[in-house]
Structures are given as C-alpha cells and as structure tokens.
Design a protein around this motif. Structure first.
Motif, PDB file in Angstrom:
ATOM      1  N   GLN A 454      17.728 -13.425 -56.203  1.00  0.00           N
ATOM      2  CA  GLN A 454      18.948 -14.038 -55.752  1.00  0.00           C
ATOM      3  C   GLN A 454      18.749 -14.603 -54.451  1.00  0.00           C
ATOM      4  O   GLN A 454      19.270 -15.940 -54.295  1.00  0.00           O
ATOM      5  CB  GLN A 454      20.307 -13.061 -55.690  1.00  0.00           C
ATOM      6  N   CYS A 455      17.943 -13.830 -53.722  1.00  0.00           N
ATOM      7  CA  CYS A 455      17.951 -14.587 -51.960  1.00  0.00           C
ATOM      8  C   CYS A 455      17.131 -15.607 -52.383  1.00  0.00           C
ATOM      9  O   CYS A 455      17.045 -16.922 -51.613  1.00  0.00           O
ATOM     10  CB  CYS A 455      17.070 -13.543 -51.432  1.00  0.00           C
ATOM     11  N   ILE A 456      15.905 -15.735 -53.177  1.00  0.00           N
ATOM     12  CA  ILE A 456      14.936 -16.828 -53.423  1.00  0.00           C
ATOM     13  C   ILE A 456      15.938 -17.835 -53.880  1.00  0.00           C
ATOM     14  O   ILE A 456      15.657 -19.179 -53.432  1.00  0.00           O
ATOM     15  CB  ILE A 456      13.973 -16.269 -54.454  1.00  0.00           C
ATOM     16  N   ASP A 457      16.677 -17.681 -55.072  1.00  0.00           N
ATOM     17  CA  ASP A 457      17.575 -18.789 -55.503  1.00  0.00           C
ATOM     18  C   ASP A 457      18.409 -19.446 -54.209  1.00  0.00           C
ATOM     19  O   ASP A 457      18.508 -20.876 -54.111  1.00  0.00           O
ATOM     20  CB  ASP A 457      18.568 -18.392 -56.510  1.00  0.00           C
ATOM     21  N   LEU A 458      18.888 -18.551 -53.464  1.00  0.00           N
ATOM     22  CA  LEU A 458      19.756 -19.079 -52.399  1.00  0.00           C
ATOM     23  C   LEU A 458      18.804 -19.882 -51.200  1.00  0.00           C
ATOM     24  O   LEU A 458      19.079 -20.962 -50.900  1.00  0.00           O
ATOM     25  CB  LEU A 458      20.280 -17.914 -51.650  1.00  0.00           C
ATOM     26  N   LEU A 459      17.643 -19.319 -50.861  1.00  0.00           N
ATOM     27  CA  LEU A 459      16.965 -20.172 -50.105  1.00  0.00           C
ATOM     28  C   LEU A 459      16.362 -21.423 -50.481  1.00  0.00           C
ATOM     29  O   LEU A 459      16.158 -22.490 -49.621  1.00  0.00           O
ATOM     30  CB  LEU A 459      15.693 -19.123 -49.843  1.00  0.00           C
ATOM     31  N   GLU A 460      16.191 -21.331 -51.880  1.00  0.00           N
ATOM     32  CA  GLU A 460      15.442 -22.734 -52.390  1.00  0.00           C
ATOM     33  C   GLU A 460      16.706 -23.717 -52.272  1.00  0.00           C
ATOM     34  O   GLU A 460      16.331 -24.769 -51.935  1.00  0.00           O
ATOM     35  CB  GLU A 460      14.923 -22.466 -53.934  1.00  0.00           C
ATOM     36  N   ASP A 461      17.636 -23.496 -52.691  1.00  0.00           N
ATOM     37  CA  ASP A 461      18.899 -24.417 -52.392  1.00  0.00           C
ATOM     38  C   ASP A 461      19.425 -24.637 -51.049  1.00  0.00           C
ATOM     39  O   ASP A 461      20.642 -25.310 -51.091  1.00  0.00           O
ATOM     40  CB  ASP A 461      20.051 -24.130 -53.415  1.00  0.00           C
ATOM     41  N   TRP A 462      19.098 -23.922 -50.145  1.00  0.00           N
ATOM     42  CA  TRP A 462      19.596 -24.010 -48.802  1.00  0.00           C
ATOM     43  C   TRP A 462      19.448 -25.486 -48.191  1.00  0.00           C
ATOM     44  O   TRP A 462      18.370 -25.866 -48.097  1.00  0.00           O
ATOM     45  CB  TRP A 462      19.049 -23.240 -47.931  1.00  0.00           C
ATOM     46  N   PRO A 463      20.568 -25.963 -47.601  1.00  0.00           N
ATOM     47  CA  PRO A 463      20.359 -27.577 -47.227  1.00  0.00           C
ATOM     48  C   PRO A 463      19.434 -27.407 -45.986  1.00  0.00           C
ATOM     49  O   PRO A 463      19.428 -26.437 -44.951  1.00  0.00           O
ATOM     50  CB  PRO A 463      21.859 -27.810 -46.655  1.00  0.00           C
ATOM     51  N   GLU A 464      18.640 -28.440 -45.815  1.00  0.00           N
ATOM     52  CA  GLU A 464      17.468 -28.421 -44.959  1.00  0.00           C
ATOM     53  C   GLU A 464      17.987 -28.381 -43.557  1.00  0.00           C
ATOM     54  O   GLU A 464      17.291 -27.812 -42.376  1.00  0.00           O
ATOM     55  CB  GLU A 464      16.638 -29.730 -45.185  1.00  0.00           C
ATOM     56  N   ASP A 465      19.055 -29.092 -43.173  1.00  0.00           N
ATOM     57  CA  ASP A 465      19.388 -29.279 -41.842  1.00  0.00           C
ATOM     58  C   ASP A 465      20.513 -28.053 -41.265  1.00  0.00           C
ATOM     59  O   ASP A 465      20.950 -28.214 -40.306  1.00  0.00           O
ATOM     60  CB  ASP A 465      20.396 -30.594 -41.708  1.00  0.00           C
ATOM     61  N   ASP A 466      20.501 -27.019 -41.984  1.00  0.00           N
ATOM     62  CA  ASP A 466      21.216 -25.863 -41.926  1.00  0.00           C
ATOM     63  C   ASP A 466      20.266 -24.516 -41.751  1.00  0.00           C
ATOM     64  O   ASP A 466      20.773 -23.706 -41.790  1.00  0.00           O
ATOM     65  CB  ASP A 466      22.470 -25.752 -42.785  1.00  0.00           C
ATOM     66  N   ARG A 467      18.953 -24.811 -41.543  1.00  0.00           N
ATOM     67  CA  ARG A 467      18.073 -23.491 -41.772  1.00  0.00           C
ATOM     68  C   ARG A 467      17.877 -23.111 -40.136  1.00  0.00           C
ATOM     69  O   ARG A 467      16.929 -23.099 -39.605  1.00  0.00           O
ATOM     70  CB  ARG A 467      16.844 -24.131 -41.944  1.00  0.00           C
ATOM     71  N   GLU A 468      19.061 -22.216 -39.702  1.00  0.00           N
ATOM     72  CA  GLU A 468      18.983 -21.920 -38.443  1.00  0.00           C
ATOM     73  C   GLU A 468      18.500 -20.657 -38.215  1.00  0.00           C
ATOM     74  O   GLU A 468      18.998 -19.483 -39.180  1.00  0.00           O
ATOM     75  CB  GLU A 468      20.466 -21.836 -37.567  1.00  0.00           C
ATOM     76  N   ILE A 469      17.374 -20.037 -37.951  1.00  0.00           N
ATOM     77  CA  ILE A 469      16.645 -19.015 -37.971  1.00  0.00           C
ATOM     78  C   ILE A 469      17.155 -17.868 -36.708  1.00  0.00           C
ATOM     79  O   ILE A 469      16.932 -16.805 -36.936  1.00  0.00           O
ATOM     80  CB  ILE A 469      15.034 -18.885 -38.120  1.00  0.00           C
ATOM     81  N   GLN A 470      17.396 -18.455 -35.714  1.00  0.00           N
ATOM     82  CA  GLN A 470      17.877 -17.502 -34.616  1.00  0.00           C
ATOM     83  C   GLN A 470      19.064 -18.011 -34.017  1.00  0.00           C
ATOM     84  O   GLN A 470      19.267 -19.209 -33.563  1.00  0.00           O
ATOM     85  CB  GLN A 470      16.631 -17.521 -33.500  1.00  0.00           C
ATOM     86  N   SER A 471      19.911 -17.038 -33.477  1.00  0.00           N
ATOM     87  CA  SER A 471      21.038 -17.498 -32.611  1.00  0.00           C
ATOM     88  C   SER A 471      20.481 -17.752 -31.280  1.00  0.00           C
ATOM     89  O   SER A 471      19.381 -17.209 -30.895  1.00  0.00           O
ATOM     90  CB  SER A 471      22.268 -16.752 -32.731  1.00  0.00           C
ATOM     91  N   ASN A 472      21.570 -18.064 -30.469  1.00  0.00           N
ATOM     92  CA  ASN A 472      21.104 -18.285 -28.988  1.00  0.00           C
ATOM     93  C   ASN A 472      21.316 -16.904 -28.419  1.00  0.00           C
ATOM     94  O   ASN A 472      22.577 -16.404 -28.310  1.00  0.00           O
ATOM     95  CB  ASN A 472      22.068 -19.301 -28.361  1.00  0.00           C
ATOM     96  N   VAL A 473      20.122 -16.082 -27.981  1.00  0.00           N
ATOM     97  CA  VAL A 473      20.298 -15.029 -27.254  1.00  0.00           C
ATOM     98  C   VAL A 473      19.750 -14.986 -25.960  1.00  0.00           C
ATOM     99  O   VAL A 473      18.603 -15.765 -25.756  1.00  0.00           O
ATOM    100  CB  VAL A 473      19.497 -13.967 -28.072  1.00  0.00           C
ATOM    101  N   PRO A 474      20.503 -14.672 -24.699  1.00  0.00           N
ATOM    102  CA  PRO A 474      19.876 -14.598 -23.413  1.00  0.00           C
ATOM    103  C   PRO A 474      18.333 -14.267 -23.331  1.00  0.00           C
ATOM    104  O   PRO A 474      17.987 -13.167 -24.012  1.00  0.00           O
ATOM    105  CB  PRO A 474      20.920 -14.232 -22.495  1.00  0.00           C
ATOM    106  N   ARG A 475      17.592 -14.905 -22.562  1.00  0.00           N
ATOM    107  CA  ARG A 475      16.145 -14.413 -22.353  1.00  0.00           C
ATOM    108  C   ARG A 475      16.154 -13.029 -21.852  1.00  0.00           C
ATOM    109  O   ARG A 475      15.186 -12.220 -22.474  1.00  0.00           O
ATOM    110  CB  ARG A 475      15.657 -15.587 -21.329  1.00  0.00           C
TER     111      ARG A 475
END
Lengths: 552, 234
Positions: A454-475
């Motif tokens: 199911q994860c692969i199905d989701l990732l395959e269809d995930w819109p390309e401009d919404d692939r945020e892999i990390q949120s903003n975390v202070p250094r």
C-alpha cells in the motif's frame, strides 16, 4: 476462571480527575509529562498506590521504570499503561533523598519491576526496599560505583572475575538431598543468540531453575545517547540496539520521542517512506528470527536457515537502495527522513514489488518446511507455555505477548506514522507456546508485505511537487528545560520505548531505553521451569531476543 | 618377445610414457586425473618445504569459531550463508567449540564482563590460531569508545592478525579480510603473541591497592580476575 485476557474491571475510568481522586492525599504534587499525567508520591507509598492503580483503575502494564539522579535527589518513575488501551498512561514519580536513596519495591505489584529495579540499582544506585533479588544485573558483581549517577568517575580501575563455577556433579540447589546438576549455557554458545549466559539447574533432563545472566554486551547506550546532541549525534545509536536489520524501527522510537518532546511536525510523505522502510525492517528481523529458531530446534546450518537468509539478502538490498546501508541505516532524521527514494524511482518500486510478488510462494515454502513439519510441531507445540496474565505481569510485548493471545500492537492502538490510514491486521494466536510465537511472526511478515504494497501504491501516485521529506527543524535543538516524555513504538520484538528528560541544553539530561527484549527475556524462568532442557533452548529461541537490546 | 636378454633389459628401462599411461588407466577419467596429476607425469611427487606445505594447508582449510557477539555477527552470518558463501574460500565451516577451531572472528564490542570470557575462549583454541577483528569496535571500541564499560579494542586482550574496519563491515569486506589472512598464513606470517594490557591473573597476585583491598572479602585469592585500568586505555 480468569484467562488474563478480559479487560480489568476497574471501578474507575482512566480520566485525570479520577486518577487524582484515586491517589488522593498520597500525591504530594503533580509532575506531568508530555505523554501522561504524573503524580509525585512518597517512597513508602509505592506499592499502595500502584496496587490501587492496577486493581481499581486498570493499569495492568508496567511499561518502564526510569531512574535518574538530580542535583538534590534521586527519582524513580513508573510508566504505567493499559494493555487494552496503551494510550491511557500515567506516570508515578518517586523522589528519594541523595543521602539515603531507598524506595519501596514495586515487585509485588508488577513482576516487570524485578529486573527493571535491579537495572536501576545497578546503573543509578537507588536501593529498592523489599526487593526479592537485589543484585546487579548488567554490570559485574564486583563493579565499583553506579555509572549513571552524577559523581561517578569513569577513569577509576575496575575488576571483573572469571569465576570458576560450582562443581557440576555436586548438588547445589537448596536441598542437599536432591540429585541436581548445575549447567552453564553461554555466554559463548551457539544457541543463546549472542552473549547470553543462562545458569540452569537440572534434575535429570528437567529444568529446576533458570537464571539468565545478562550484561555481556552492555555497551553504555544510554550514556552514549546522553553525550550526543539531539539533532544528529544520537540517531546512529538506535540502529545498534536491535541490530538484526531492525534499525529503522528503533530509529523511529527515538524520532517519535523527540518529535513529541520538541513538537516537531513530520510531513505525510516522509511518514509513508518511514512506514515503508520500517516494515521492510520488520520482515528482515522476523526472517532472522525464523531462521535462527529453526537452527535451534533442527540443529546445524539447515535449509530453512539458508532460505531465511536468502530472503533477508533481498530485503537488505532494497533497504540499501533506500538508505545507503545494509544494516546500520541512520536514515531517519528528526522531522522526516534523510533523503527521498532512490532515482530512478520506477526501478526501486519494481524491485520492491518483485520481492513482494515472490513472497507468498516463499511463505508457503516455509509453511511446508516449518509450520507443517511434524518434528517441528513436536518440538514446539505445548512447550514454553506463557500464560497471558503472566506475560502481562512481566511486561511482555510484541510477538511474545501476541502469541499468548494479548491483542496489543502499538501500530494500531497508539497510532503513529501512516499506519492508521492503511489496511492491515494485528496477528494474535491463542496457543501460548513456542509454536504460536512462530506463527505470529510468520503472519506478521505477510501483514508487513501488505503494508509495504500500500505504501508503494501511495508513493507511486504522490504528486511530484509535494514530496517534502523533512520539516523545518532548528539546527540546534534545545527543548525546554525539564520537559519529560516517554514514547514507545512497535519494534520487531515489542514495545521499544524512550524516556527523555531535557535539561535545556542540546543534549538530553536523561535518556532511558525501555527494551522489549529485556522484559521478554525475564519471562524465561516461568516458561521453562519444569520443562526439558531441550525445550529451554526452543523457548529461548522463540522469544527472539537480541542481546544488543537486552543489555543496551 | 626377443630372445636377446640385453635387448629385453634395454626395452624395460626405456624412458617411455607407457608406464604413466598404465598408471593412469585406460580412458582418462576426467574426475580422477586432474590437470595437476597430468603435470606431475610419471613421478607424482613434488618437492617442497614441509613448513611451506603445512602453511598452504592451514590457509586453505580454516575452521572458524562460531562466535557471535554483536551487530557484526549478523554480517558474519551473512558471509557464511547463501549468496556470499565463505565456504568458497575454504573457510566456511563454523565450529561451535573453540577446541576444534583455528580462526576466531571477533565480531563486535567487547565489554568488561565479556573480556575474561573471550580470553578464555581464545586460550582454549589449539595452536596455531589466528584472529580476525571485525568492525570498528574491535579496533578501538568504535562508536562506544567513550563508554564506561567498553574495552577499547580486542587487541587489549588477545593478539589480532587482521583488522577489518567498518561499522559493520560488509560481507565482502570480511571475506577480503579472511582472504588476506589466508595469504599471510600461506606466507608463514602471523602476529607476535605478546603480553596484553589486560590479562587474566590470580587475584592474590595483584598488587595491593585500594581496589584490591576493597574487594578482598568478595573474591578468593585463587580466583582469576581481569583488571581494567581505564585511565591507561588509549
């Protein structure tokens, strides 16, 4: 008769007001944690309060006992949960003075406290009054000082004995009349899955007494984590707790605890990747459990072992594509993951799908070789019985608990990641024996495969401009001083929990690991007393312990 | 047959290939008569130094000790198992008993409690014995170097012939390390056995310092102990 499976009939709901009125005057003050309400009580009220919480409010699961030293006091924290609903939590905080750190033991209430308090005595130095077995557990008996206390000097020399064991032909149980034999298994033994030492007393072939002696791989993981900064220096260590490729599951425990502590959001896309990676790890870990278990009960490097390692190689290949490492992934980051899926993405999806497509055939192969094998059944069915009420009292979790019919899985009951949006089942078996635990693991492999698909199905269809892999975390991450959190995730062996107290700096003030293997292993004496010595080996194998996580 | 004896004698001593063919039998059996056998010809002997021969044998048939400590042992098992299959190099029979093994791979972190036990296992192996240190922990303590309980490398306790760095090393790296060890053995090289910082000693033989006096009533005089002087560690 109670089976230990029906919910505890408390006359109270778990709401905060109820708890406050239940504890009443015995609560000196409140010390709330991020995850749970906390009540400070006197050191001689421990059993009193815990009995009430267990029997009247239904907190039947002692998840973790943390100990720590402040400048002006010692403190033990009992993290309580319910097997039926692990989101209901309460912390019982027991401060003791620096000069006389004595606190009442909780062992009569929860058997899980036995080993946990021994560990706290060993590492931090709190004495538990009335404890039935107040020995060191991880460090050798001759160790000087308590390494996680504030005044410990690491430079001082230490001495370790290589004790010659008692004459094996001499009866050395309490009764001198009995004709028993003392047997050392380990610490270097092929069937102990690492460096575990089991002191066994045998009467003929029957096990009279078992005392697991651990600490041969105590690598000071908690100290290492307390010396590292939150942002990057701690994440490599979780990989090395449960090192049978379960790295991402462990990293998730740390990531989840700190993300709750410092209030960090994780993008949904990263959660899906995390879920995918974690379940791949679970498959690899369960394959190793199956392979080495067959090694224990069939002996020698047999076919099942080789098949299991063949499949692990495939999973490790996929994980290497994803994370860049075969075993120690260091892939999660606070607020996400280190990088996106490998390019070209299609190849990665295809490779993973190939593996999943081949899996049903392999599983039926295992079923032919293992589950339906008559010899295997004779070895495993009705051996190593672990009754649910015993498992609960010892704080057993994961496949060990689910093999005894306890329907708890934190992925479903205390949801994190992307699990609640996916379609999968929790596997339980009612057999309570070695066989059930193997069935649970094999069932979980299939469920993990479903999740990955199911994860692969989701990732395959995930819109390309919404692939945020990390949120903003202070250094430099500096959570507010004196915030405390205890969070668990469902690792391959059960609930892997992390307690963190921040002290305002960029390093944790106290970092405590609640290891599932540690508590699962403590059930071994109950499971094996009165059984044959050969079943002891099978039971040990079916617990699927990893010494790196038992000893930390 | 000739009636002339001299001719008979002359024929019998002729350096012919008939004898070899007779010895090899009719119709060469490909399985039995290897290229080596053919190369040796009529005289299937080679001359070599016995030492050299023994070293070649030692390197080509190594019995490894089945010795799992920590994370590296998982990769070590993978090296023995399917796909990597260390048996291809004549080093794939893990022995459960140190008494049957001649190579010990040390796959993981050594902590204080395990040090004396590892020393004992090493002592139980018959000579000549060889040690492969696998992973960073056996070099320096690796990521756990600063731990209060961690021995700073296997070399503090036993001699190590080959160090394989990595955390953990890939199976390929371990196999390369083992192949290098085989090369060294075939050349007759091994690490000198010297006294290590941490040895097993009888408690009664230790100098009477503060720690020894404190433990005097807990430990018997003849008990074996290992004393860790952490401040002297690298």
């Amino acid at each position: 008769m109670s089976t230990g499976l029906e919910p505890v009939d408390g006359d109270l709901e778990g709401s905060e007001a109820d708890l406050a009125s239940l504890i009443g005057d015995r609560a000196l003050e409140r010390d709330d944690h991020v995850n749970a309400p906390g009540f400070v009580i006197r050191p001689d009220d421990v059993q009193d309060v815990l009995f009430d919480l267990r029997d009247r409010a239904g907190f039947d699961y002692l998840s973790c006992v943390t100990a720590q030293q402040y400048e002006d006091r010692y403190e033990s924290i009992y993290h309580l949960k319910k097997y039926d609903d692990p989101t209901q939590e309460v912390s019982v905080v027991v401060p003791t003075s620096t000069d006389n750190p004595v606190s009442q033991t909780a062992e009569p209430v929860y058997r899980a406290a036995d080993w946990a308090e021994r560990e706290n005595f060993d590492l931090v130095g709190i004495d538990y009054e009335g404890h039935p077995d107040p020995r060191r557990i991880l460090l050798p008996e001759t160790w000087q000082g308590h390494p996680l206390s504030l005044d410990y000097n690491q430079e001082k020399p230490q001495m370790v004995t290589l004790a010659e064991h008692a004459n094996p032909l001499k009866g050395d149980t309490k009764d001198t009349e009995t004709d028993t034999m003392f047997l050392n298994i380990g610490p270097h033994h092929p069937a102990t899955h690492g460096v575990l030492h089991v002191k066994a007393v045998l009467d003929g072939e029957t096990v009279v007494d078992v005392d697991p002696d651990i600490g041969y791989l105590h690598r000071c993981e908690e100290q290492m984590c307390q010396q590292g900064t939150y942002r990057h220096q701690i994440m490599p260590y979780p990989d090395r707790w449960d090192y049978v490729s379960a790295g991402l599951l462990n990293e998730w425990a740390y990531a989840r605890a700190v993300e709750d502590l410092a209030d960090i959001e994780v993008p949904e896309y990263a959660q899906v990747i995390r879920t995918l990676g974690a379940e791949l790890c679970r498959i690899a870990a369960h394959m190793l459990a199956l392979g080495t278990f067959c090694l224990d009960v069939f002996g020698d490097f047999n076919a099942v072992f080789q098949y299991a390692f063949r499949d692990r190689e495939v999973v490790q290949d996929i994980l290497e594509d994803l994370t860049g490492q075969r075993l120690m992934f260091n892939y999660f980051r606070l607020g996400g993951v280190a990088w996106d899926l490998p390019e070209p993405r299609e190849d990665f999806f295809e490779k993973t799908r190939d593996f999943l497509d081949g899996l049903p055939r392999k599983i039926s192969e295992y079923e032919d070789l293992v589950v339906t094998n008559e010899i295997f059944q004779i070895r495993c069915v009705d051996t190593g019985i672990l009754k649910p009420e015993v498992a609960k009292s010892y704080g057993a979790t994961g496949p060990t608990a689910r093999g005894s019919g306890i329907d708890m899985d934190l992925r479903r009951d205390d949801p994190y990641g992307y699990y609640e949006n996916l379609d999968w089942d929790v596997i339980t078996e009612d057999g309570m024996d070695n066989y059930s635990r193997v069935l649970v693991r094999m069932g979980e492999v299939e469920e993990s495969a479903k999740i990955i698909e199911q994860c692969i199905d989701l990732l395959e269809d995930w819109p390309e401009d919404d692939r945020e892999i990390q949120s903003n975390v202070p250094r430099t991450l500096k959570p507010d001083a004196d915030t405390e959190v205890y969070r668990g995730v469902e690792a391959a062996k059960g609930e892997l929990g992390i307690y963190i107290r921040s002290d305002g700096t960029d390093k944790p003030g106290r970092f405590k690991i609640r290891s599932p293997c540690f508590h699962n292993l403590s059930t071994l004496p109950v499971m094996t007393q009165g059984e044959y010595i050969a079943d002891l080996i099978a039971s040990l194998g079916s617990l699927d312990i990893v010494l790196g996580e038992v000893d930390r | 047959m000739s009636n002339e004896p001299t001719q008979q004698i002359y024929d019998s001593t002729a350096p012919s290939t008939e004898d070899r063919d007779a010895r090899m039998g009719q119709g060469v059996d490909a399985r039995m008569n290897s290229k080596l056998r053919e190369a040796f010809g009529a005289s299937p002997f080679i001359l070599t130094k016995f030492d050299q021969f023994m070293n070649w044998v030692r390197g080509s048939s190594m019995f490894m000790l089945q010795f799992g400590i920590a994370c590296c042992s998982i990769e070590m098992i993978h090296s023995y198992a399917i796909k990597h299959d260390m048996d291809r190099f004549g080093a794939g029979v893990p022995r459960a008993s140190p008494r049957q093994a001649d190579v010990i791979i040390v796959p993981g972190t050594i902590v204080s409690k395990f040090g004396p036990r590892m020393k004992r296992v090493y002592d139980q192996m018959p000579e000549p014995k060889f040690v492969v240190g696998m992973g960073s922990c056996t070099i320096s303590g690796g990521p756990f170097q600063e731990g209060y309980n961690v021995v700073k490398g296997a070399e503090e306790i036993i001699p190590v012939d080959i160090h394989v760095p990595g955390c953990p090393p890939r199976p390929e790296a371990l196999i390369y390390g083992v192949a290098k060890l085989q090369e060294r053995i075939a050349n007759g090289e091994s690490s000198p056995v010297v006294v290590k910082p941490y040895e097993l000693e009888q408690f009664g033989d230790l100098p009477q310092d503060e720690l020894v006096q404190k433990l005097a009533d807990q430990i018997d005089e003849d008990d074996l102990v290992m004393r860790y002087n952490w401040s002297d560690s690298p």
